[in-house]
Design a protein around this motif. Sequence first.
Motif, PDB file in Angstrom:
ATOM      1  N   VAL A  72      43.579  46.915  41.753  1.00  0.00           N
ATOM      2  CA  VAL A  72      43.643  46.179  43.147  1.00  0.00           C
ATOM      3  C   VAL A  72      43.988  46.700  44.338  1.00  0.00           C
ATOM      4  CG1 VAL A  72      44.670  44.084  44.031  1.00  0.00           C
ATOM      5  CG2 VAL A  72      44.118  44.184  41.443  1.00  0.00           C
ATOM      6  N   LEU A  97      51.768  44.034  40.875  1.00  0.00           N
ATOM      7  CA  LEU A  97      50.610  44.384  40.131  1.00  0.00           C
ATOM      8  C   LEU A  97      50.679  45.386  39.332  1.00  0.00           C
ATOM      9  CD1 LEU A  97      48.562  44.343  43.834  1.00  0.00           C
ATOM     10  CD2 LEU A  97      48.357  42.899  41.816  1.00  0.00           C
ATOM     11  N   TYR A 102      47.992  47.005  36.687  1.00  0.00           N
ATOM     12  CA  TYR A 102      47.072  47.191  37.449  1.00  0.00           C
ATOM     13  C   TYR A 102      47.583  48.637  38.128  1.00  0.00           C
ATOM     14  CZ  TYR A 102      44.597  42.897  37.326  1.00  0.00           C
ATOM     15  OH  TYR A 102      43.656  41.859  36.746  1.00  0.00           O
ATOM     16  N   GLY A 166      39.921  42.980  42.519  1.00  0.00           N
ATOM     17  CA  GLY A 166      40.626  42.075  43.414  1.00  0.00           C
ATOM     18  C   GLY A 166      40.954  42.558  44.767  1.00  0.00           C
ATOM     19  N   VAL A 168      44.088  42.026  47.815  1.00  0.00           N
ATOM     20  CA  VAL A 168      45.167  41.603  48.411  1.00  0.00           C
ATOM     21  C   VAL A 168      45.382  41.902  49.792  1.00  0.00           C
ATOM     22  CG1 VAL A 168      47.627  41.083  48.312  1.00  0.00           C
ATOM     23  CG2 VAL A 168      46.381  41.253  46.142  1.00  0.00           C
ATOM     24  N   VAL A 243      45.323  36.860  41.193  1.00  0.00           N
ATOM     25  CA  VAL A 243      44.505  38.043  40.762  1.00  0.00           C
ATOM     26  C   VAL A 243      44.585  37.996  39.165  1.00  0.00           C
ATOM     27  CG1 VAL A 243      44.696  40.654  40.633  1.00  0.00           C
ATOM     28  CG2 VAL A 243      45.317  39.488  42.929  1.00  0.00           C
TER      29      VAL A 243
END
Length: 273
Positions: A72, A97, A102, A166, A168, A243
Amino acid sequence: MSDDGVSAPGHGYRKGPVLLRGEQIPKTTSDQRLLSGAGSADWVHGDPWRVMRIQSEFVEGFGALAEVGPAVSVFGSARVPVDHADYALGMEVARLLVESGYAVITGGGPGIMEAANRGALEAGGLSVGLGIELPFEQGMNRYVELGVNFRYFFARKTMFVKYSEGFVVMPGGFGTFDELFEAMTLVQTHKVISFPIVLVGRDYWQGLLDWVGTTVLDRGMISAADLELLQVVDTAEEAVKIVLERGAELRAAEEAAASANARAEQAAQDSGR
């Protein structure tokens, strides 16, 4: 990410694999020279070589990031100091995350980028930085484990999109806005899958959302469905939850599509017997 125009003296200026400092730092960037239309016809001879350089950036970027796994991207201002609440929030987003499986990708610079890289590294995850050649010293922050430096913004942006599930987006300036709206445009036009785009900090982003949801929508410049491309939250937990939920949906859809393709291929083979 964002490269919002602050310097970090002593970190050096990256020009591809070359490190420059002090008076060695050029007054223009590779992007400026590429996009400049002024001057003589010398570009006819020089631009083909630039194409090779651009190609090499894509090859090096793809090679370096191919095995990163689920990741991410976290974007935000380079101007945020270490003792700011947004810095702590960036670290927390990255930590959650990593704990969710991730890797974390940033622009590799200071501020919120550093916070996210630091949060990922200290949580035991992979901390990735995609640096950019700029006309001021910034350099890769010390919490980046896997760093790739780019001359050209467009090559770097491709890496963010290709290797992220994704985005952020923390508070930031023009660089952050650029990445935010590019991600929205790519999703809106179906150039990429509909990955989640989460804005963190309602007090910072709500004015933008109000304008988009009234002036822009009322003029017919976007559709009501386009507003659903963005979600705004106030906490790291909320951001990561979105996410994860969207990631699960996308993986389920990919698995369903793969199964459908496999069944279709099997049916085609059976009918040919």
